[in-house]
Structures are given as structure tokens and as C-alpha cells.
Motif scaffolding. Structure first.
Motif, PDB file in Angstrom:
ATOM      1  N   MET A   1     -10.516  15.058 -10.604  1.00 39.40           N
ATOM      2  CA  MET A   1     -11.151  13.748 -10.202  1.00 39.40           C
ATOM      3  C   MET A   1     -11.487  13.727  -8.821  1.00 39.40           C
ATOM      4  O   MET A   1     -10.686  14.141  -8.002  1.00 39.40           O
ATOM      5  N   ASP A   2     -12.445  12.824  -8.412  1.00 34.32           N
ATOM      6  CA  ASP A   2     -12.742  12.880  -6.985  1.00 34.32           C
ATOM      7  C   ASP A   2     -11.442  12.245  -6.276  1.00 34.32           C
ATOM      8  O   ASP A   2     -10.904  11.512  -6.520  1.00 34.32           O
ATOM      9  N   GLN A   3     -11.569  12.595  -4.980  1.00 34.91           N
ATOM     10  CA  GLN A   3     -10.644  11.974  -4.082  1.00 34.91           C
ATOM     11  C   GLN A   3     -10.949  10.597  -3.904  1.00 34.91           C
ATOM     12  O   GLN A   3     -12.000  10.088  -3.662  1.00 34.91           O
ATOM     13  N   PRO A   4      -9.683   9.611  -4.279  1.00 36.80           N
ATOM     14  CA  PRO A   4      -9.898   7.993  -4.050  1.00 36.80           C
ATOM     15  C   PRO A   4      -9.785   7.748  -2.574  1.00 36.80           C
ATOM     16  O   PRO A   4      -9.430   8.246  -1.649  1.00 36.80           O
ATOM     17  N   THR A   5     -10.636   6.446  -2.334  1.00 35.18           N
ATOM     18  CA  THR A   5     -10.424   5.830  -1.214  1.00 35.18           C
ATOM     19  C   THR A   5      -9.504   4.700  -1.486  1.00 35.18           C
ATOM     20  O   THR A   5      -9.089   4.206  -2.342  1.00 35.18           O
ATOM     21  N   SER A  62     -12.210   0.411  -1.789  1.00 32.21           N
ATOM     22  CA  SER A  62     -10.759   1.126  -2.309  1.00 32.21           C
ATOM     23  C   SER A  62     -10.375   1.329  -3.778  1.00 32.21           C
ATOM     24  O   SER A  62     -10.926   0.335  -4.339  1.00 32.21           O
ATOM     25  N   ASP A  63     -10.498   2.627  -3.993  1.00 34.81           N
ATOM     26  CA  ASP A  63     -10.007   2.519  -5.466  1.00 34.81           C
ATOM     27  C   ASP A  63      -8.581   2.121  -5.848  1.00 34.81           C
ATOM     28  O   ASP A  63      -8.008   1.940  -6.980  1.00 34.81           O
ATOM     29  N   ILE A  64      -7.644   2.626  -4.754  1.00 34.80           N
ATOM     30  CA  ILE A  64      -6.264   2.179  -4.731  1.00 34.80           C
ATOM     31  C   ILE A  64      -5.786   1.656  -3.532  1.00 34.80           C
ATOM     32  O   ILE A  64      -6.293   1.838  -2.474  1.00 34.80           O
ATOM     33  N   VAL A  65      -4.991   0.391  -3.693  1.00 39.19           N
ATOM     34  CA  VAL A  65      -4.448  -0.163  -2.732  1.00 39.19           C
ATOM     35  C   VAL A  65      -2.846  -0.370  -2.779  1.00 39.19           C
ATOM     36  O   VAL A  65      -2.329  -0.468  -3.590  1.00 39.19           O
ATOM     37  N   ILE A  66      -2.678  -0.243  -1.589  1.00 39.24           N
ATOM     38  CA  ILE A  66      -0.944  -0.065  -1.244  1.00 39.24           C
ATOM     39  C   ILE A  66      -0.611  -1.319  -0.732  1.00 39.24           C
ATOM     40  O   ILE A  66      -1.016  -1.656   0.606  1.00 39.24           O
ATOM     41  N   SER A  67       0.394  -2.163  -1.206  1.00 37.35           N
ATOM     42  CA  SER A  67       0.931  -3.088  -0.314  1.00 37.35           C
ATOM     43  C   SER A  67       2.372  -2.752  -0.084  1.00 37.35           C
ATOM     44  O   SER A  67       3.136  -2.683  -0.985  1.00 37.35           O
ATOM     45  N   LEU A  68       2.701  -2.903   1.239  1.00 38.29           N
ATOM     46  CA  LEU A  68       3.951  -2.424   1.764  1.00 38.29           C
ATOM     47  C   LEU A  68       4.105  -3.412   3.124  1.00 38.29           C
ATOM     48  O   LEU A  68       3.468  -3.330   3.942  1.00 38.29           O
ATOM     49  N   CYS A  69       4.935  -4.567   2.856  1.00 38.75           N
ATOM     50  CA  CYS A  69       4.914  -5.420   3.874  1.00 38.75           C
ATOM     51  C   CYS A  69       6.240  -6.075   3.647  1.00 38.75           C
ATOM     52  O   CYS A  69       7.161  -5.772   2.778  1.00 38.75           O
ATOM     53  N   PRO A  70       6.665  -7.039   4.680  1.00 37.10           N
ATOM     54  CA  PRO A  70       7.787  -7.853   4.532  1.00 37.10           C
ATOM     55  C   PRO A  70       7.877  -8.676   3.126  1.00 37.10           C
ATOM     56  O   PRO A  70       6.738  -9.117   2.932  1.00 37.10           O
ATOM     57  N   PRO A  71       9.062  -8.608   2.471  1.00 34.36           N
ATOM     58  CA  PRO A  71       9.046  -9.279   1.133  1.00 34.36           C
ATOM     59  C   PRO A  71       8.475 -10.645   0.990  1.00 34.36           C
ATOM     60  O   PRO A  71       7.704 -10.815   0.129  1.00 34.36           O
ATOM     61  N   ALA A  72       8.697 -11.382   2.059  1.00 31.79           N
ATOM     62  CA  ALA A  72       8.247 -12.922   2.145  1.00 31.79           C
ATOM     63  C   ALA A  72       6.610 -12.878   1.798  1.00 31.79           C
ATOM     64  O   ALA A  72       5.939 -13.728   1.154  1.00 31.79           O
ATOM     65  N   PHE A  73       5.819 -11.807   2.220  1.00 34.53           N
ATOM     66  CA  PHE A  73       4.581 -12.081   2.115  1.00 34.53           C
ATOM     67  C   PHE A  73       3.952 -11.317   0.771  1.00 34.53           C
ATOM     68  O   PHE A  73       2.792 -11.426   0.579  1.00 34.53           O
ATOM     69  N   ALA A  74       4.539 -10.646   0.050  1.00 30.55           N
ATOM     70  CA  ALA A  74       4.276  -9.756  -1.090  1.00 30.55           C
ATOM     71  C   ALA A  74       3.325 -10.763  -1.954  1.00 30.55           C
ATOM     72  O   ALA A  74       2.218 -10.202  -2.318  1.00 30.55           O
ATOM     73  N   GLU A  75       3.840 -11.895  -2.419  1.00 31.99           N
ATOM     74  CA  GLU A  75       2.859 -12.491  -3.365  1.00 31.99           C
ATOM     75  C   GLU A  75       1.450 -13.349  -2.696  1.00 31.99           C
ATOM     76  O   GLU A  75       0.517 -13.281  -3.325  1.00 31.99           O
ATOM     77  N   ASP A  76       1.560 -13.934  -1.475  1.00 34.86           N
ATOM     78  CA  ASP A  76       0.501 -14.299  -0.836  1.00 34.86           C
ATOM     79  C   ASP A  76      -0.572 -13.030  -0.582  1.00 34.86           C
ATOM     80  O   ASP A  76      -1.627 -13.369  -0.924  1.00 34.86           O
ATOM     81  N   LEU A  77      -0.171 -11.914  -0.246  1.00 35.12           N
ATOM     82  CA  LEU A  77      -1.106 -10.858  -0.405  1.00 35.12           C
ATOM     83  C   LEU A  77      -1.629 -10.536  -1.531  1.00 35.12           C
ATOM     84  O   LEU A  77      -2.997 -10.287  -1.970  1.00 35.12           O
ATOM     85  N   ALA A  78      -0.866 -10.537  -2.756  1.00 29.97           N
ATOM     86  CA  ALA A  78      -1.324 -10.259  -3.818  1.00 29.97           C
ATOM     87  C   ALA A  78      -2.443 -11.184  -4.390  1.00 29.97           C
ATOM     88  O   ALA A  78      -3.349 -11.070  -4.995  1.00 29.97           O
ATOM     89  N   THR A 141       0.749   5.202 -12.907  1.00 33.57           N
ATOM     90  CA  THR A 141       1.639   6.060 -11.981  1.00 33.57           C
ATOM     91  C   THR A 141       0.820   7.507 -11.738  1.00 33.57           C
ATOM     92  O   THR A 141       1.503   7.956 -10.785  1.00 33.57           O
ATOM     93  N   ALA A 142       0.056   7.958 -12.718  1.00 31.63           N
ATOM     94  CA  ALA A 142      -0.288   9.369 -12.405  1.00 31.63           C
ATOM     95  C   ALA A 142      -1.215   9.383 -11.279  1.00 31.63           C
ATOM     96  O   ALA A 142      -1.456  10.224 -10.656  1.00 31.63           O
ATOM     97  N   ARG A 143      -1.997   8.184 -11.073  1.00 27.30           N
ATOM     98  CA  ARG A 143      -2.833   8.033 -10.101  1.00 27.30           C
ATOM     99  C   ARG A 143      -2.068   8.055  -8.728  1.00 27.30           C
ATOM    100  O   ARG A 143      -2.578   8.860  -7.488  1.00 27.30           O
ATOM    101  N   ILE A 144      -1.055   7.530  -8.628  1.00 26.78           N
ATOM    102  CA  ILE A 144      -0.165   7.495  -7.434  1.00 26.78           C
ATOM    103  C   ILE A 144       0.653   8.705  -7.067  1.00 26.78           C
ATOM    104  O   ILE A 144       0.664   9.128  -5.944  1.00 26.78           O
ATOM    105  N   GLU A 145       1.182   9.426  -8.248  1.00 27.63           N
ATOM    106  CA  GLU A 145       1.617  10.754  -8.303  1.00 27.63           C
ATOM    107  C   GLU A 145       0.660  11.682  -7.541  1.00 27.63           C
ATOM    108  O   GLU A 145       0.981  12.616  -6.684  1.00 27.63           O
TER     109      GLU A 145
END
Length: 279
Positions: A1-5, A62-78, A141-145
């Protein structure tokens, strides 16, 4: 598989360091400059992340998006991501409860594949190797691994049920973080009476974690009738020292759920946990 952005939605101290690890197996790791602080920009530059002007641009590429933020913002970001109908893999790696993760998964369906993630450990810098626990679809999960293979971020898949990784993260965090607050209260109480060094000496004789000895829970339940009042006395002592007593009072209230287990030497861990779950 090609490298993702890859797109990182919140390059804070953890997010930027995790994203930097992703650069090993990604074509590029993008972050959005709009609304971010100069500190975020400095972190992103330090870790070699590629800036884009708008969230839409990040999501489009982006092929993969990572959400890592303070918990209060998680759903707004989503919600912001959902409005753009993102169609890649969305790693929801925030310290939020399983119900919230499942809401986010429903919000991003059917276009995106949501993988539940929970980071246990310190940011992956200066030799630190946190574990990223994952749960969700096998493909997701395989993509993240694959993204973190060979990096300082170790991955462990817990299964296909979205919410499992977050549950493990919060279960561990509840002990680790609360135990540190309890340490502050205990040392603060002892210091008020000039016995803080003696307290540390007493504690140093035991270095194991009770979290690694869950069988001790049944013994705790059997002694709860005595321990609850003892903690109420300790709470009064904290209050007299100007320290907050609420945590110990809450613990005493929790112990009261085991009143019926008084001195029950035959109680099992399963029985103790079942009693704890009954108001």
C-alpha cells in the motif's frame, strides 16, 4: 500500500509527538494553522509537520486523520470533520468515555472509518514509548498499526468493538491520576503535623501497585465498614489543615456500598465488584 497522507487535528505536546512518529511511514503529516497558537506552530515545525491553511485542505488531502486534543473539544472537532464528509480513517485517540467515542463514530459514518484509540504513557520523545491501544474494524486498526510500525508508538489491538480502547485508557487513568492526587493529600496532611518524611519512609517499604493486585479488592470490601469511618476522620484532618477533604469523603461513600460484606473472609473479587456496582 502506498504511504498515506496523515492529518493531525491538534498538535499539542502529545499530538505533535505522535504525529512526528507517523512521519516515518507517511508521505506527509499535515496540520492546520488556522486558529492555532504560536506554540503549536513551533511544535509542528520542530516535529517536521507540514502546515496547511484550512481544515478543508487538510481533510481533502489526508487518508488518515488523528484527533488528539483536550477531551472537551473532541466532539466539536469530529463535527467539523463530519461536515466535510471526510472519507478516510479517523483515529479518535482522545481520553473520552466509550459512549462519546461511539457517538463520534455514528457522526462520521458512513463515509469515514472510525478507529478508537487510547494512548497510555508519556509523549514519544526522549526515549519514551507509549502504547496506543486500538479497537475498531480490522481494516481500520490495520491501517493505524501500519502507520506506527517501527516507531516509538507501540500499538496493541483490543478487538473490533469501538469503545474498548477508550475504556482501558480511562480505567488506567482513573487509578494513575487519582493516586497522585491522593499522594498530595497524604503528604500534605503529614506535613501539617511534621511527619511527612516518616510517611515517605513507611510508604517506601511497599513499592508494588494495588492496581496489579486486584484480589486485594475483596479484602478491602470486607474491611470497608471500618475503613469508611477512618477516612471520614482523615477527611476532617485534611479540612483542619486547609486541604480539600472531598476525595476522601467520596471514598468513604464508595466504601459504604460494601457494608453488607463486613468481615466476609470468603468474599471473591467478582462478588465484591458486583456489590460495588449496586447502589
Amino acid at each position: 500500500m502506498d504511504q498515506p497522507t496523515v492529518g493531525i487535528l491538534h498538535p499539542g505536546s502529545m499530538g505533535a509527538a505522535v504525529a512526528a512518529c507517523a512521519t516515518t511511514n507517511a508521505a506527509a503529516v499535515l496540520w492546520c494553522e488556522t486558529g492555532r497558537s504560536t506554540a503549536s506552530a513551533a511544535r509542528a515545525a520542530q516535529f517536521g509537520l507540514t502546515p496547511v491553511a484550512e481544515l478543508a485542505e487538510l481533510l481533502d488531502h489526508s487518508d488518515i486523520v488523528i484527533s488528539l486534543c483536550p477531551p472537551a473539544f473532541a466532539e466539536d472537532l469530529a463535527r467539523d470533520v463530519a461536515e466535510h464528509r471526510f472519507a478516510g480513517v479517523y483515529l479518535e485517540a482522545n481520553a473520552i468515555n466509550p459512549t462519546r467515542v461511539q457517538r463520534i463514530a455514528a457522526l462520521l459514518a458512513p463515509t469515514a472509518t472510525v478507529v478508537d484509540g487510547g494512548v497510555v504513557g508519556s509523549p514519544p520523545v526522549r526515549g519514551k514509548t507509549p502504547i496506543l491501544y486500538l479497537s475498531g474494524s480490522v481494516a481500520g486498526t490495520a491501517r493505524i498499526e501500519a502507520l506506527f510500525a517501527g516507531t516509538a508508538v507501540q500499538t496493541t489491538v483490543l478487538g473490533t468493538e469501538v469503545g474498548k480502547a477508550s475504556a482501558l485508557k480511562l480505567a488506567y487513568a482513573s487509578f494513575q491520576k487519582t493516586s497522585r492526587v491522593l499522594t498530595a493529600l497524604a503528604v500534605g496532611m503529614a506535613r501539617e503535623h511534621g511527619v511527612d518524611q516518616e510517611l515517605i519512609e513507611v510508604a517506601s517499604r511497599r513499592t508494588d501497585s494495588y492496581l496489579a493486585e486486584p484480589e486485594y479488592v475483596a479484602k478491602t470490601a470486607a474491611r470497608a465498614w471500618r475503613w469508611g469511618p477512618e477516612l471520614e476522620e482523615a477527611a476532617d484532618t485534611l479540612a483542619a489543615a486547609g486541604l480539600p477533604p472531598e476525595m476522601l469523603r467520596a471514598t468513604a461513600s464508595t466504601l459504604a456500598r460494601w457494608d453488607d460484606a463486613k468481615d466476609d473472609g470468603e468474599l471473591t473479587l467478582t462478588e465484591a465488584l458486583d456489590q460495588l456496582a449496586q447502589p
